[in-house]
Scaffold this motif. Structure first.
Motif, PDB file in Angstrom:
ATOM      1  N   GLN A  20      14.558  -1.752   6.298  1.00  0.00           N
ATOM      2  CA  GLN A  20      15.609  -1.666   7.297  1.00  0.00           C
ATOM      3  C   GLN A  20      15.196  -0.647   8.356  1.00  0.00           C
ATOM      4  O   GLN A  20      14.265   0.127   8.160  1.00  0.00           O
ATOM      5  N   SER A  21      15.893  -0.649   9.455  1.00  0.00           N
ATOM      6  CA  SER A  21      15.564   0.248  10.555  1.00  0.00           C
ATOM      7  C   SER A  21      15.701   1.706  10.131  1.00  0.00           C
ATOM      8  O   SER A  21      16.695   2.095   9.523  1.00  0.00           O
ATOM      9  N   GLY A  22      14.685   2.495  10.434  1.00  0.00           N
ATOM     10  CA  GLY A  22      14.713   3.916  10.150  1.00  0.00           C
ATOM     11  C   GLY A  22      14.130   4.323   8.818  1.00  0.00           C
ATOM     12  O   GLY A  22      14.025   5.519   8.539  1.00  0.00           O
ATOM     13  N   GLN A  23      13.743   3.382   7.980  1.00  0.00           N
ATOM     14  CA  GLN A  23      13.156   3.733   6.693  1.00  0.00           C
ATOM     15  C   GLN A  23      11.720   4.210   6.866  1.00  0.00           C
ATOM     16  O   GLN A  23      11.045   3.885   7.841  1.00  0.00           O
ATOM     17  N   MET A  24      11.255   4.969   5.896  1.00  0.00           N
ATOM     18  CA  MET A  24       9.907   5.518   5.948  1.00  0.00           C
ATOM     19  C   MET A  24       8.855   4.409   5.954  1.00  0.00           C
ATOM     20  O   MET A  24       7.823   4.531   6.626  1.00  0.00           O
ATOM     21  N   LEU A  25       9.090   3.321   5.260  1.00  0.00           N
ATOM     22  CA  LEU A  25       8.143   2.211   5.233  1.00  0.00           C
ATOM     23  C   LEU A  25       7.968   1.602   6.624  1.00  0.00           C
ATOM     24  O   LEU A  25       6.871   1.181   6.985  1.00  0.00           O
ATOM     25  N   GLU A  26       9.026   1.590   7.407  1.00  0.00           N
ATOM     26  CA  GLU A  26       8.925   1.093   8.777  1.00  0.00           C
ATOM     27  C   GLU A  26       7.991   1.975   9.599  1.00  0.00           C
ATOM     28  O   GLU A  26       7.129   1.475  10.327  1.00  0.00           O
ATOM     29  N   TRP A  27       8.140   3.279   9.471  1.00  0.00           N
ATOM     30  CA  TRP A  27       7.289   4.218  10.206  1.00  0.00           C
ATOM     31  C   TRP A  27       5.834   4.071   9.765  1.00  0.00           C
ATOM     32  O   TRP A  27       4.930   4.006  10.589  1.00  0.00           O
ATOM     33  N   MET A  28       5.619   4.025   8.446  1.00  0.00           N
ATOM     34  CA  MET A  28       4.248   3.937   7.934  1.00  0.00           C
ATOM     35  C   MET A  28       3.573   2.629   8.332  1.00  0.00           C
ATOM     36  O   MET A  28       2.393   2.623   8.696  1.00  0.00           O
ATOM     37  N   SER A  29       4.306   1.530   8.269  1.00  0.00           N
ATOM     38  CA  SER A  29       3.710   0.251   8.652  1.00  0.00           C
ATOM     39  C   SER A  29       3.411   0.201  10.148  1.00  0.00           C
ATOM     40  O   SER A  29       2.382  -0.348  10.559  1.00  0.00           O
ATOM     41  N   ALA A  30       4.268   0.788  10.956  1.00  0.00           N
ATOM     42  CA  ALA A  30       4.019   0.822  12.401  1.00  0.00           C
ATOM     43  C   ALA A  30       2.787   1.662  12.721  1.00  0.00           C
ATOM     44  O   ALA A  30       1.937   1.260  13.526  1.00  0.00           O
ATOM     45  N   ILE A  31       2.650   2.806  12.079  1.00  0.00           N
ATOM     46  CA  ILE A  31       1.490   3.664  12.314  1.00  0.00           C
ATOM     47  C   ILE A  31       0.219   2.997  11.812  1.00  0.00           C
ATOM     48  O   ILE A  31      -0.808   2.982  12.503  1.00  0.00           O
ATOM     49  N   PHE A  32       0.261   2.433  10.616  1.00  0.00           N
ATOM     50  CA  PHE A  32      -0.929   1.807  10.034  1.00  0.00           C
ATOM     51  C   PHE A  32      -1.417   0.630  10.874  1.00  0.00           C
ATOM     52  O   PHE A  32      -2.601   0.525  11.177  1.00  0.00           O
ATOM     53  N   THR A  33      -0.500  -0.254  11.255  1.00  0.00           N
ATOM     54  CA  THR A  33      -0.942  -1.419  12.025  1.00  0.00           C
ATOM     55  C   THR A  33      -1.383  -1.044  13.436  1.00  0.00           C
ATOM     56  O   THR A  33      -2.314  -1.642  13.965  1.00  0.00           O
ATOM     57  N   ALA A  34      -0.746  -0.047  14.038  1.00  0.00           N
ATOM     58  CA  ALA A  34      -1.180   0.401  15.364  1.00  0.00           C
ATOM     59  C   ALA A  34      -2.581   0.997  15.306  1.00  0.00           C
ATOM     60  O   ALA A  34      -3.417   0.737  16.180  1.00  0.00           O
ATOM     61  N   CYS A  35      -2.858   1.783  14.266  1.00  0.00           N
ATOM     62  CA  CYS A  35      -4.212   2.333  14.100  1.00  0.00           C
ATOM     63  C   CYS A  35      -5.221   1.232  13.811  1.00  0.00           C
ATOM     64  O   CYS A  35      -6.340   1.257  14.335  1.00  0.00           O
ATOM     65  N   LEU A  36      -4.847   0.278  12.986  1.00  0.00           N
ATOM     66  CA  LEU A  36      -5.749  -0.818  12.647  1.00  0.00           C
ATOM     67  C   LEU A  36      -6.106  -1.647  13.877  1.00  0.00           C
ATOM     68  O   LEU A  36      -7.288  -1.918  14.134  1.00  0.00           O
ATOM     69  N   VAL A  37      -5.120  -2.023  14.658  1.00  0.00           N
ATOM     70  CA  VAL A  37      -5.381  -2.806  15.865  1.00  0.00           C
ATOM     71  C   VAL A  37      -6.154  -1.971  16.887  1.00  0.00           C
ATOM     72  O   VAL A  37      -7.057  -2.486  17.557  1.00  0.00           O
ATOM     73  N   GLY A  38      -5.837  -0.686  16.989  1.00  0.00           N
ATOM     74  CA  GLY A  38      -6.584   0.180  17.885  1.00  0.00           C
ATOM     75  C   GLY A  38      -8.050   0.284  17.496  1.00  0.00           C
ATOM     76  O   GLY A  38      -8.939   0.242  18.351  1.00  0.00           O
ATOM     77  N   CYS A  39      -8.325   0.399  16.199  1.00  0.00           N
ATOM     78  CA  CYS A  39      -9.712   0.458  15.729  1.00  0.00           C
ATOM     79  C   CYS A  39     -10.441  -0.861  15.957  1.00  0.00           C
ATOM     80  O   CYS A  39     -11.605  -0.864  16.342  1.00  0.00           O
ATOM     81  N   ILE A  40      -9.772  -1.972  15.712  1.00  0.00           N
ATOM     82  CA  ILE A  40     -10.403  -3.279  15.942  1.00  0.00           C
ATOM     83  C   ILE A  40     -10.702  -3.465  17.412  1.00  0.00           C
ATOM     84  O   ILE A  40     -11.807  -3.886  17.785  1.00  0.00           O
ATOM     85  N   PHE A  41      -9.748  -3.159  18.286  1.00  0.00           N
ATOM     86  CA  PHE A  41      -9.980  -3.282  19.719  1.00  0.00           C
ATOM     87  C   PHE A  41     -11.125  -2.371  20.175  1.00  0.00           C
ATOM     88  O   PHE A  41     -11.992  -2.779  20.942  1.00  0.00           O
ATOM     89  N   THR A  42     -11.115  -1.140  19.671  1.00  0.00           N
ATOM     90  CA  THR A  42     -12.141  -0.182  20.070  1.00  0.00           C
ATOM     91  C   THR A  42     -13.522  -0.622  19.601  1.00  0.00           C
ATOM     92  O   THR A  42     -14.497  -0.498  20.339  1.00  0.00           O
ATOM     93  N   SER A  43     -13.612  -1.137  18.385  1.00  0.00           N
ATOM     94  CA  SER A  43     -14.914  -1.576  17.898  1.00  0.00           C
ATOM     95  C   SER A  43     -15.436  -2.773  18.692  1.00  0.00           C
ATOM     96  O   SER A  43     -16.644  -2.901  18.881  1.00  0.00           O
TER      97      SER A  43
END
Length: 84
Positions: free
Chosen positions: A58-81
């Protein structure tokens, strides 16, 4: 999470992936850095709403924050590579 949280999380994650990823950079640096930050923002936004829609969190849960950070870093690394 709100729009500002997506912007901050995604932007910082995408930009940090660009800055800390090793390798020689080709082309205009600022444009690619902003593109990495924008991709991180969009990814964090989509991950949050998709996770809520599918019922993972649900909105505001810790899992939401962690998934947003993880996927943003993952896509950023893929784009950068691919871009460097």
């Amino acid at each position: 999470m709100g729009f500002l949280a997506f912007l901050v999380i995604g932007g910082i994650s995408g930009a940090s992936a660009w800055i800390f990823y090793p390798g020689q950079s080709r082309g205009p640096k600022l444009v690619k850095l902003l593109l990495a930050a924008f991709l991180g923002f969009i990814t964090a936004f989509i991950t949050s709403y998709l996770g809520q829609y599918l019922g993972f969190f649900q909105s505001g849960q810790m899992l939401e924050w962690m998934s947003a950070i993880f996927t943003a870093c993952l896509v950023g690394c893929i784009f950068t590579s691919l871009a460097k």
